[in-house]
Design an enzyme around this catalytic site. Sequence first.
Site, short mmCIF file in Angstrom:
data_model
loop_
_atom_site.label_atom_id
_atom_site.label_comp_id
_atom_site.label_asym_id
_atom_site.label_seq_id
_atom_site.Cartn_x
_atom_site.Cartn_y
_atom_site.Cartn_z
N SER A 113 -52.60 30.84 50.05
CA SER A 113 -51.72 30.08 50.93
C SER A 113 -50.32 29.93 50.35
O SER A 113 -49.67 30.90 50.02
CB SER A 113 -52.37 28.73 51.22
OG SER A 113 -51.65 28.07 52.20
N HIS A 114 -49.89 28.68 50.17
CA HIS A 114 -48.53 28.40 49.74
C HIS A 114 -48.40 28.39 48.22
O HIS A 114 -47.31 28.17 47.70
CB HIS A 114 -48.12 27.03 50.29
CG HIS A 114 -49.15 25.99 49.95
ND1 HIS A 114 -50.35 25.91 50.62
CD2 HIS A 114 -49.19 25.06 48.98
CE1 HIS A 114 -51.08 24.95 50.09
NE2 HIS A 114 -50.41 24.42 49.09
C1 G16 Z 1 -55.56 24.07 53.51
C2 G16 Z 1 -56.33 23.93 54.77
C3 G16 Z 1 -55.72 22.85 55.61
C4 G16 Z 1 -55.65 21.55 54.85
C5 G16 Z 1 -54.94 21.77 53.54
C6 G16 Z 1 -55.09 20.52 52.71
O1 G16 Z 1 -54.27 24.51 53.85
O2 G16 Z 1 -56.33 25.15 55.48
O3 G16 Z 1 -56.46 22.71 56.78
O4 G16 Z 1 -54.96 20.56 55.54
O5 G16 Z 1 -55.52 22.84 52.85
O6 G16 Z 1 -54.79 20.74 51.42
P1 G16 Z 1 -55.17 19.69 50.31
O7 G16 Z 1 -56.67 19.62 50.18
O8 G16 Z 1 -54.46 20.23 49.10
O9 G16 Z 1 -54.58 18.38 50.76
P2 G16 Z 1 -53.72 25.91 53.33
O10 G16 Z 1 -52.47 26.14 54.12
O11 G16 Z 1 -53.47 25.67 51.87
O12 G16 Z 1 -54.79 26.90 53.59
#
Ligand code: G16
Length: 544
Positions: A113-114
Amino acid sequence: MNIHTVSTTPYSDQRPGTSGLRKKVKHFQQPHYLENFVQSLFDCLGELTGKTLVLGGDGRYYNPEAIQIILKMAAANKVGRVLVGREGLFSTPAVSCVIRRYKALGGIILSASHNPAGPEGDFGIKYNISNGGPAPESVTDAIYARSKEIDRYLMVEAEDIPLDSLGIRNLAGMAVEIVNPLADYAELMEELFDFPRIKTLFDTGVFHMHFDAMHAVTGPYAKEILEHRLGADPDTVLNSEPLPDFGGGHPDPNLVYAKSLVAKMYRGNAPSFGAASDGDGDRNMILGKRFFVTPSDSLAILAANAHHIPGYRLGLAGIARSMPTSRAADRVAEALGIECFETPTGWKFFGNLLDAGKVTLCGEESFGTGSDHLREKDGLWAALFWLNILAVRRQSVEAIVREHWANCGRNFYSRHDYEDLPADLSQQLMEDLRKQLPTLKGKRFGQREVILADDFSYTDPIDHSLTTGQGIRLCFEDDARIIYRLSGTGTEGATLRVYLETFEPDPARHDLDTQVALASLIQIADHVAQIQQRTGRAQPSVIT
Ligand code: G16
């Protein structure tokens, strides 16, 4: 055909987090590490003969090597066909789209992801099921259980498959189809949004925008859709070339990391509209001229304006938001007379609601917005939704948001992150909060009284599965909330997230600075959890 059975021993740390398995690249490069996880996945998928899988990633370092390994393992496990994005690229929303369009068994997405990329950065792998959405916990739990006992994996011995040109190749009896990763997704966007109307906005010559692809996967998608199909200026997309290390950046679309976009949107003659997306293209940030739209407000405003958009003209079935997301969307749902669902953090929790037709729009505070067009959040879709609203309403982003607050009230909202904390310290902090819960209800902190104190749990209304331990909630009688939660997406240490929200109905007070509006709540949050004292941090590391 030359199928090898390779002996292996289990790794104990292959439990998928909020969104798949994420680790440092070096961790994934340990002998058999990726192979163990992929075989555990294949072992959990049942009969694979003749089935179709989709495969691609966000272009980060180690993607090409991982794709070749997975293809050879898929062939050895008798998968019938794999659709691979050209150059191994596929955004997360595009994988969801392709799984659905081609009725594939599922898809494997290579992304963290990011999180930053490169040899010292992060890598990740996630599996999406046949509805196009992230695997639910029943599947990820099964993969994890399998990974703890795995003793062999299967692999064919073959040359690497070139990924740079379209066409079908044969890999030990399995069809590898290299597809244009943009085509189906771009077509779907044309079906949902009024492209001719958005074009007229660009044709005025006074409307300009920037989209920051942050050197990640959405660059080619944004260029194709915004510049080629909608006629936006040729320099609209910033950082459009996907790079294995994302140009050294951190492709998280927020005010801190989307530097190129923020610089352009906050200068004197800023363009009318700005958007950014993350590594794998599922997150989004929306900006007006010197104006930031919180993801929670964005969800509420998309819902309130959905009737302007061809794909949503027939109305919304319902809205869903993750528990820590602000309740701005709840107010829109109430006004529209539709239901608003509150789910745990993680897009996978929206899947059942979407499949059952209970909700049309979903969103999360973590810069995720999406709808029933897919089963993933979708960054570029959110930007197009806003563009379509702007093309119809012909007002500025700021004017639209302010009008929304005037109609519905403003939910002041912020998230404070304390990153890189020692894991045991943060777990202890959460545990001590949990112990305090029975005594917190009815307690007063200054003007505020706690009316609910719990550890959020969720019973899925469709399959009735129960998910517990999803964040400590303190709700106050004036509609304010504090939520404490540990991130489930990091790869090192722990990140404590504190989510803060108050409600302000009076438009005369809507201009307040968010941190000022939340100041007394921030103090309560620290007082209850003793964050400064326990962590030694005077400030959060990131405020969004
Ligand atoms: C992922 C999930 C999202 C979620 C986020 C939360 O995002 O796909 O649905 O809201 O993690 O992250 P944390 O547990 O760090 O708060 P992504 O964009 O990283 O795949």
